[in-house]
Design an enzyme around this catalytic site. Structure first.
Site, PDB file in Angstrom:
ATOM      1  N   THR A   1      -1.654 -10.127   5.052  1.00 26.44           N
ATOM      2  CA  THR A   1      -2.654  -9.134   4.638  1.00 26.44           C
ATOM      3  C   THR A   1      -3.919  -9.814   4.103  1.00 26.44           C
ATOM      4  O   THR A   1      -4.863  -9.133   3.720  1.00 26.44           O
ATOM      5  CB  THR A   1      -2.077  -8.219   3.541  1.00 26.44           C
TER       6      THR A   1
ATOM      7  N   GLN B   1       7.129  -4.082   0.216  1.00 28.87           N
ATOM      8  CA  GLN B   1       7.458  -4.654   1.526  1.00 28.87           C
ATOM      9  C   GLN B   1       8.859  -4.197   1.944  1.00 28.87           C
ATOM     10  O   GLN B   1       9.237  -3.091   1.602  1.00 28.87           O
ATOM     11  CB  GLN B   1       7.335  -6.191   1.507  1.00 28.87           C
TER      12      GLN B   1
ATOM     13  N   GLY C   1       0.871  -1.172   0.000  1.00 27.98           N
ATOM     14  CA  GLY C   1       0.000   0.000   0.000  1.00 27.98           C
ATOM     15  C   GLY C   1       0.899   1.210   0.000  1.00 27.98           C
ATOM     16  O   GLY C   1       1.393   1.620   1.041  1.00 27.98           O
ATOM     17  N   HIS C   2       1.185   1.748  -1.170  1.00 32.41           N
ATOM     18  CA  HIS C   2       2.119   2.862  -1.272  1.00 32.41           C
ATOM     19  C   HIS C   2       1.339   4.172  -1.279  1.00 32.41           C
ATOM     20  O   HIS C   2       0.565   4.449  -2.190  1.00 32.41           O
ATOM     21  CB  HIS C   2       2.999   2.696  -2.520  1.00 32.41           C
TER      22      HIS C   2
END
Ligand code: IMP
Length: 426
Positions: free
Chosen positions: A129, A223, A40-41
């Protein structure tokens, strides 16, 4: 020509999205090479906050070509949703976003198995996740995965789906779940195939062309080093190669093409999910970092575990990634602490070490050094000289201990809240 790898030097969530977005101002091509929608950037542009899970973080720069490499696992629904959401914000990806036809697809049984395992008392709880990442890479390694290019032949899709579902049937039954039917999976894939195939390409060849043409390439890790399948705190890791070496495999270029590797670290440490985290703080300071740093997962919303900076871990990241430079993010979050502690070594049953005892973290005790804190807000600083002396001393301490210079300091979520110290592309 320059090809710069940006890699997480900790357990993920180091702020790669912002840094990649920033560097993309001068990059021609941005490539994601590993992982999938577990990432999730987060990008903050003006009043807007955008979280990208699959599309490379360079997408907001109209001139950047964005490639998703064959090292990724792609959930078709998530990808198409992200492309549509970007379009709704006026970000047109057509003609500049390409997906490797060798990337593997996340199919409905992957998140199903991921979730069932996490809920089962019989499985090791990893705190994943639940996006199906592990099971998708399992199918890839078992040589029964479905790749983007397979969508060109729906007969082949059916055969591969049948094979994968048959292979998973016993474990799904044992976990008390119910697999989707072959029909449902094939119909779902047939519906998304035209849009995926429209952006499918040999991204390795596109990247090679760009490098030969002397373009600036940014390879965006997902990650972090300590979540890497080979180099992380196994088994509490993700299922792909998050380290810089993964960029060669996952993007399809040779190691001789990489010109520089930059590691991103926060000024402190966070971790989401299970697994060892020796410098974790279960006290007021930990809570303060969580709140001030907004430390809640961008994909899952889970509160992140917080703790002091771990220098042996950063030295380890410097080694396994061959780091040339550091980008130190969230320095502003440390404002207001009387003292900032850093782990400088570990006491282990075999004695004291400056190295990270990566497989013995459960029995290792951090040795701390305390540095003076600062009270000034850092968000407006745009040059090193504008930081309080104690903050500068903190940065110098980290650089010296890791043996890698800082290329960039981030003092807030916005693009402009950055202190550039060296040119990553030079
Ligand atoms: P998975 O990648 O969903 O299989 O999760 C495996 C481990 O990696 C769990 O501890 C997750 O919390 C962690 N993880 C996966 N992706 C990210 C990320 O982008 N940031 C931080 N942690 C992550």
């Amino acid at each position: 020509m320059s090809a710069v790898v940006i890699v997480g030097a900790q357990w993920g969530d180091e702020g790669k999205g912002k840094i990649v977005d920033l560097y993309t101002e001068t990059a021609d091509v941005v490539v994601r090479y590993a992982g999938g929608p577990n990432a999730g950037h987060t990008l903050v542009v003006g009043p807007d906050k955008i979280v990208l899970r699959l599309v490379p973080s360079g997408v907001l720069r109209p001139r950047a070509r964005c490639l998703m490499g064959q090292g990724m696992v792609v959930d078709p629904g998530v990808l198409l949703g992200e492309i549509d959401a970007l379009a709704a914000r006026g970000v047109d990806t057509s003609g500049r976003l390409f997906l490797s036809d060798r990337a593997h697809l996340i199919l409905p049984h992957h998140p199903l198995v991921d979730g069932l395992r996490e809920a089962s008392a019989a499985s090791t709880k990893i705190g994943t996740t639940k996006r199906g990442i592990g099971p998708a890479y399992e199918d890839k390694a078992a040589r029964r995965g479905l790749r983007v290019g397979d969508l060109r032949d729906l007969g082949r899709v059916r055969a591969l789906v049948e094979r994968a579902l048959a292979a998973w049937a016993p474990s799904v039954a044992a976990l008390g779940g119910e697999l989707p039917s072959v029909e449902a999976v094939v119909d779902g894939l047939a519906a998304v195939a035209p849009r995926l195939l429209a952006i499918a390409a040999d991204t390795s060849a596109l990247l090679d062309e760009a490098i030969r043409a002397g373009q600036r390439v940014l390879l965006e890790g997902a990650q972090g080093t300590l979540l890497d399948l080979d180099h992380g705190t196994y088994p509490f890791v993700t299922s792909s190669s998050a380290v810089a070496g993964g960029a060669c495999v996952g993007a399809g270029i040779g190691p001789t093409r990489i010109t520089r590797t930059i590691g991103i670290t926060k000024g402190y440490t966070t971790r989401v999910g299970e697994g060892p985290f020796p410098t974790e703080l279960d006290d007021d300071v930990g809570e303060r970092l969580r709140v001030a740093g907004g430390e809640f997962g961008s994909v899952t919303g889970r509160p992140r575990r917080t703790g002091w900076l771990d220098l042996p871990a950063l030295r380890y990241a410097a080694r396994v990634n061959g780091l040339d430079g550091l980008a130190i993010t969230k320095l502003d979050v440390l404002t207001g602490l009387d003292e900032v502690r850093v782990c400088v070594a570990y006491d282990t049953p075999r004695g004291r070490t400056r190295d990270l005892p990566v497989d013995d973290l459960e029995v290792a005790t951090p040795v701390y050094e305390a540095l003076p804190g600062w009270t000034e807000a850092l968000g407006e600083a745009r040059a090193l000289a504008a930081l309080p002396e104690t903050a500068r001393a903190y940065v110098r301490f980290v650089e010296a201990a890791v043996g890698v210079p800082a290329f960039l300091l981030s003092v807030g979520p916005r693009r402009d809240q950055t202190i550039l110290l060296a040119d990553a592309f030079a």
